[in-house]
Scaffold this active site. Sequence first.
Site, PDB file in Angstrom:
ATOM      1  N   THR A  49       0.857  -1.178   0.000  1.00 14.20           N
ATOM      2  CA  THR A  49       0.000   0.000   0.000  1.00 14.20           C
ATOM      3  C   THR A  49       0.897   1.233   0.000  1.00 14.20           C
ATOM      4  O   THR A  49       2.124   1.122   0.020  1.00 14.20           O
ATOM      5  CB  THR A  49      -0.911   0.032   1.251  1.00 14.20           C
ATOM      6  OG1 THR A  49      -0.130   0.385   2.399  1.00 14.20           O
ATOM      7  CG2 THR A  49      -1.579  -1.309   1.482  1.00 14.20           C
ATOM      8  N   CYS A  50       0.286   2.418   0.012  1.00 19.07           N
ATOM      9  CA  CYS A  50       1.093   3.637   0.030  1.00 19.07           C
ATOM     10  C   CYS A  50       1.854   3.786   1.344  1.00 19.07           C
ATOM     11  O   CYS A  50       2.872   4.470   1.405  1.00 19.07           O
ATOM     12  CB  CYS A  50       0.210   4.860  -0.215  1.00 19.07           C
ATOM     13  SG  CYS A  50      -1.119   5.055   0.989  1.00 19.07           S
ATOM     14  N   ASN A  51       1.367   3.130   2.399  1.00 20.58           N
ATOM     15  CA  ASN A  51       1.989   3.288   3.713  1.00 20.58           C
ATOM     16  C   ASN A  51       2.858   2.107   4.137  1.00 20.58           C
ATOM     17  O   ASN A  51       3.580   2.206   5.125  1.00 20.58           O
ATOM     18  CB  ASN A  51       0.919   3.501   4.793  1.00 20.58           C
ATOM     19  CG  ASN A  51       0.375   4.913   4.767  1.00 20.58           C
ATOM     20  OD1 ASN A  51       1.076   5.845   4.389  1.00 20.58           O
ATOM     21  ND2 ASN A  51      -0.879   5.079   5.153  1.00 20.58           N
ATOM     22  N   PRO A 113     -10.546   1.326   8.420  1.00 23.41           N
ATOM     23  CA  PRO A 113     -11.046   0.060   7.872  1.00 23.41           C
ATOM     24  C   PRO A 113     -10.452  -0.350   6.523  1.00 23.41           C
ATOM     25  O   PRO A 113     -10.541  -1.504   6.140  1.00 23.41           O
ATOM     26  CB  PRO A 113     -12.550   0.333   7.725  1.00 23.41           C
ATOM     27  CG  PRO A 113     -12.638   1.805   7.476  1.00 23.41           C
ATOM     28  CD  PRO A 113     -11.512   2.428   8.251  1.00 23.41           C
ATOM     29  N   THR A 191      -8.541  17.164   1.360  1.00 23.21           N
ATOM     30  CA  THR A 191      -9.697  17.105   2.269  1.00 23.21           C
ATOM     31  C   THR A 191     -11.007  17.001   1.494  1.00 23.21           C
ATOM     32  O   THR A 191     -11.892  16.210   1.851  1.00 23.21           O
ATOM     33  CB  THR A 191      -9.731  18.350   3.180  1.00 23.21           C
ATOM     34  OG1 THR A 191      -8.515  18.398   3.943  1.00 23.21           O
ATOM     35  CG2 THR A 191     -10.918  18.305   4.125  1.00 23.21           C
ATOM     36  N   ILE A 192     -11.133  17.769   0.424  1.00 24.17           N
ATOM     37  CA  ILE A 192     -12.345  17.699  -0.392  1.00 24.17           C
ATOM     38  C   ILE A 192     -12.448  16.347  -1.092  1.00 24.17           C
ATOM     39  O   ILE A 192     -13.532  15.754  -1.185  1.00 24.17           O
ATOM     40  CB  ILE A 192     -12.381  18.854  -1.416  1.00 24.17           C
ATOM     41  CG1 ILE A 192     -12.617  20.179  -0.698  1.00 24.17           C
ATOM     42  CG2 ILE A 192     -13.457  18.616  -2.464  1.00 24.17           C
ATOM     43  CD1 ILE A 192     -13.945  20.280   0.047  1.00 24.17           C
TER      44      ILE A 192
END
Length: 416
Positions: A49-51, A113, A191-192
Amino acid sequence: MTLLAVGINYTTAPVAIRERLAFPAEILDNTLKNLWKVNEISEAAILSTCNRTEFYYQSDNEDHAALIDWLADTKHIRPAEFTPYLYSFKDSQSIRHMFRVACGLDSMILGEPQILGQMKTAYHAAYQAGTLGRNLSKLFQHTFSAAKKVRTDTAIGSSPVSVAFAAVQLAQQIFDKLSEQTALLIGAGETIELTARHLYQHGIGRIIIANRTYDKAHALATQFNGFAIALSELPNHLAEADIVVSSTASQLPILGKGRVESAIKKRKHKPMFMVDLAVPRDIEAEVEQLSDVYLYTVDDLQNTVNRNMDSRRRAAEQAEEIIDAQVEHFLIWLRSQGAQQTIRDYRSQAERARDESLQKAIAQLNNGTDAEQVLQRLAHTLTNKLIHTPCVQLRDASANERHDLIAASREIFKLK
């Protein structure tokens, strides 16, 4: 055989290293097959994943030297460039780590989640590639069960811990059905985008995205079946919005009291829910004075988020207790696998004795021997064959004072 978990994540490695060790979905199948060919590795799966990038595998060796060599060769990177950032676990700690990852206890946002879905994707990729065996496949299934139990029995995921999610959940409390509402999102930043994603996942009826740069608004809107407008068109569409969420870098308010008041009149005073996530504010504070407008600022939602984070931390403590129990359950299953071959051998031996005795009985019946006599002889012969070897072994155990074997036999055969 040893179960191992080796990887890097957002706490151990900078993004520059995480990018170099990532495995996009389109190459994962070939990557898994190549990893599986490493001599010491019998089962393997990759979570990317990205993390984080993590390798779950079963190996003949307890160290992860073979994996490091393979990774260096595959990614064309020297081991010294990435090994300082690696963490590794084996056996029970590997199991615990997988459970914690799937439950969101090791995530940047506690209890998030999405990681469970990513873990399931990793499992399906390994299944399709044919790199899963009995142990790792069972571990993944147990991991999913543990994560489900944590989410069912604790409040780890019940409270929003991002202002975007908090805004959407608040909208759900104000409107009975989001599917009948229109959301106007002002801005096109992270955020949007997150707000749009949450609204889309919760079945919002319609999304309008307004931004100074129309192309950015359009690129974001297309992800969520939305409609893009330039910021200059905002007055023409404001009255359509039941939900307004704004997060821009503007130094001056974008929506003033007068403009919102006009929109409310066009709406015939149908309520409007507004969330200003910008600092400085995008929506004038005076808008709060208007009837039929519910205005919340980033501070209002941040207080909610902080309370919810405290709630998640308490839930995480409960989750760790559940994981402890689930790890032990899996270890019991794993230990039981050591007896499987013995059980199969014992069953095969008994079936051979049965088949031999049965063939003799059938031959006797074909020769005209009385059926009752054949059955009695079959029962007697089969009983002797089944108990002969254990009886010999028990006599030898007694002669050699192996009282432990005698006690174990009484337990195995449930002798009172």
